[in-house]
Design an enzyme around this catalytic site. Sequence first.
Site, PDB file in Angstrom:
ATOM      1  N   ASP A  19       0.816  -1.221   0.000  1.00  0.00           N
ATOM      2  CA  ASP A  19       0.000   0.000   0.000  1.00  0.00           C
ATOM      3  C   ASP A  19       0.847   1.268   0.000  1.00  0.00           C
ATOM      4  O   ASP A  19       0.437   2.292   0.532  1.00  0.00           O
ATOM      5  CB  ASP A  19      -0.958   0.028   1.209  1.00  0.00           C
ATOM      6  CG  ASP A  19      -1.770  -1.240   1.361  1.00  0.00           C
ATOM      7  OD1 ASP A  19      -2.262  -1.729   0.333  1.00  0.00           O
ATOM      8  OD2 ASP A  19      -1.897  -1.742   2.492  1.00  0.00           O
ATOM      9  N   GLY A  21       1.811   3.078  -2.654  1.00  0.00           N
ATOM     10  CA  GLY A  21       1.621   3.949  -3.802  1.00  0.00           C
ATOM     11  C   GLY A  21       2.536   3.599  -4.963  1.00  0.00           C
ATOM     12  O   GLY A  21       2.924   4.467  -5.743  1.00  0.00           O
ATOM     13  N   ASN A  54      -4.161 -10.239  -5.963  1.00  0.00           N
ATOM     14  CA  ASN A  54      -4.182  -9.803  -4.559  1.00  0.00           C
ATOM     15  C   ASN A  54      -3.419  -8.516  -4.341  1.00  0.00           C
ATOM     16  O   ASN A  54      -3.298  -8.059  -3.205  1.00  0.00           O
ATOM     17  CB  ASN A  54      -3.577 -10.891  -3.662  1.00  0.00           C
ATOM     18  CG  ASN A  54      -2.137 -11.221  -4.020  1.00  0.00           C
ATOM     19  OD1 ASN A  54      -1.752 -11.133  -5.181  1.00  0.00           O
ATOM     20  ND2 ASN A  54      -1.361 -11.612  -3.039  1.00  0.00           N
ATOM     21  N   GLY A  56      -3.453  -4.751  -5.048  1.00  0.00           N
ATOM     22  CA  GLY A  56      -4.215  -3.619  -5.559  1.00  0.00           C
ATOM     23  C   GLY A  56      -3.343  -2.412  -5.837  1.00  0.00           C
ATOM     24  O   GLY A  56      -2.570  -1.989  -4.981  1.00  0.00           O
ATOM     25  N   HIS A  57      -3.416  -1.883  -7.057  1.00  0.00           N
ATOM     26  CA  HIS A  57      -2.703  -0.674  -7.425  1.00  0.00           C
ATOM     27  C   HIS A  57      -3.698   0.334  -7.982  1.00  0.00           C
ATOM     28  O   HIS A  57      -4.654  -0.041  -8.673  1.00  0.00           O
ATOM     29  CB  HIS A  57      -1.649  -0.958  -8.497  1.00  0.00           C
ATOM     30  CG  HIS A  57      -0.465  -1.726  -7.995  1.00  0.00           C
ATOM     31  ND1 HIS A  57       0.476  -2.275  -8.836  1.00  0.00           N
ATOM     32  CD2 HIS A  57      -0.068  -2.028  -6.750  1.00  0.00           C
ATOM     33  CE1 HIS A  57       1.404  -2.883  -8.125  1.00  0.00           C
ATOM     34  NE2 HIS A  57       1.086  -2.757  -6.856  1.00  0.00           N
ATOM     35  N   LYS A 392       2.436  10.511  -0.066  1.00  0.00           N
ATOM     36  CA  LYS A 392       1.451  10.962   0.927  1.00  0.00           C
ATOM     37  C   LYS A 392       2.020  11.874   2.005  1.00  0.00           C
ATOM     38  O   LYS A 392       1.546  11.878   3.143  1.00  0.00           O
ATOM     39  CB  LYS A 392       0.735   9.765   1.567  1.00  0.00           C
ATOM     40  CG  LYS A 392      -0.205   9.046   0.612  1.00  0.00           C
ATOM     41  CD  LYS A 392      -1.167   8.133   1.347  1.00  0.00           C
ATOM     42  CE  LYS A 392      -2.227   7.583   0.408  1.00  0.00           C
ATOM     43  NZ  LYS A 392      -3.209   6.719   1.091  1.00  0.00           N
ATOM     44  N   ASP A 394       1.552  14.935   2.031  1.00  0.00           N
ATOM     45  CA  ASP A 394       0.482  15.920   2.244  1.00  0.00           C
ATOM     46  C   ASP A 394      -0.484  15.521   3.342  1.00  0.00           C
ATOM     47  O   ASP A 394      -1.107  16.363   3.988  1.00  0.00           O
ATOM     48  CB  ASP A 394      -0.295  16.132   0.948  1.00  0.00           C
ATOM     49  CG  ASP A 394      -0.910  14.838   0.427  1.00  0.00           C
ATOM     50  OD1 ASP A 394      -2.142  14.753   0.338  1.00  0.00           O
ATOM     51  OD2 ASP A 394      -0.160  13.891   0.148  1.00  0.00           O
TER      52      ASP A 394
END
Length: 515
Positions: A19, A21, A54, A56-57, A392, A394
């Site tokens: 997760d 990015g 499995n 997720g992008h 992330k 921000d």
Amino acid sequence: MLTPFTSQLIADTGISTGDEGKGRVILEIVNELRETTGREDAVAAVMKVNGGSNSGHTVAGLKLNLLPGGVADPKVPYLPIGAGVVADPRKFLWESAYAELHGHVAVKRLAIDERCLVSDLCHRLLDLAWEDYRVHVQKGDPRGSTGRGITPAYLDEVGQFQIFYADFLGSKEAFVTKMQGRIDRALRVIEHVCQVAPERWSAFFETLTGAETRANDEVIQAGKFDASEFDFSQFAGEAPFTLNAEKLIEAYWAAGQILAPQVCDVRELVLREQDKGNYIIGEFGQAYWLDKRHGFAPNVTASHTFTPEFFQSAGIPAQPIHNVGCCKAYDTKVGTHVFISEIDLDHPLSTLLRKIEFGATTGRQRMVGWYDAVEKGDALRYGGYQDLVLNKLDALSHAGDWQGDLQICTAYQDEDGSIVHHVPRDIKVHRRLKPVFKTVPGWSEDISGVRSFADLPEAAKVYVAWLLKALVEVANHGDQHKDKIPNLRYIGVGPEPSQIIKDVPPVKELLKLAK
């Protein structure tokens, strides 16, 4: 001036627990290579290296599981699927329909390796059965599986029961024989080894139907597939622990025949494009600490999640490769991981971050924590990466009740008060550790519109510098030659492709800010 890539092979990897990015980085690398080479055709392929559906992008607004993120760029001609991938052919078709609904050609650009492994409904049922076993037989906690059948699919590889995509190029009779054997084995394991109660059997099909109906709602609404396509009960037999084998096999053979023209020798594709001077990007699922060998079971995946797998999956010799390691400006985990740097649930930053931290396709709530530089530093020390991408940043700006300082986990402390500078490999030791934090000031400015490092608030610059300093010190701890220093290539300040900072100062200059 961005540091040049050092190889035609580029790995896009995670250095945490997923997760991070990684998906958004694909298009950034593609565009950068076009700009630096002056060639629109500089990138020949974005290859899925490991895992299955499995991982997720999110790429340019597309939420993907199985397709490589290069599908979002029409000028990337090939989307190879390596031999290290386990892939459900029906899932390929569903996700391709979704991508094509958004204007992206998918199926015709796929290049599925002959040795890519076929996964199917049997593996998904086994996945659910093993979760059931953990809870009802072992009386423990569920592992937190995605239910996509990934581990059972890799178990077929280890157990010498492979069905390859090359089988779709052979006779239907041979495929039917292999599938019949797989179905028989799966049903025997579910009933007699996992000891699933008969009354829970039908719930497996309901779970899968619900998950895929939700995931494919957009293609259903657009009329690309009828909702009945995702009703898994159509494959259930009349009694518990039985399947309509004929219908199941026919569905997978039909899907495989659509994909058969895309089955090829990925080894030759990669070597050919290298010979032309083109670039190949390897897109990895999961992350370093979820590798089945280097992570902490049972909170690992079933594949190898870091750079060396590029060569195994592509089927080419080991050679220089440029590795881009991705992470967030804070940490997240899903499942039952040991989370040393976790932020207290009632902390205002935890409350803020958990509002945005959900799985891209599973929707699972993520736990959140302070940046753990020990994990990232060890990924550099033992895995290696030339570039770091920090996403992330921000999300840490002050908002609402969140107005405080930030913390960075720079080391661990054991029960005796001794400082631990690396992640221990013994899970029992790992569980007993406490974080050692460095506190730095936060900032109140909204940085989502910032595009130059110089325009960041001073506190944000200092925070980034301390993150880098902490992971570099971990990576080099105990060494006389302190040479493990990555380049900070990009800083993400929002989810959109444009929300990225590319002019980060050289590392030595950046580290001077960490005073």
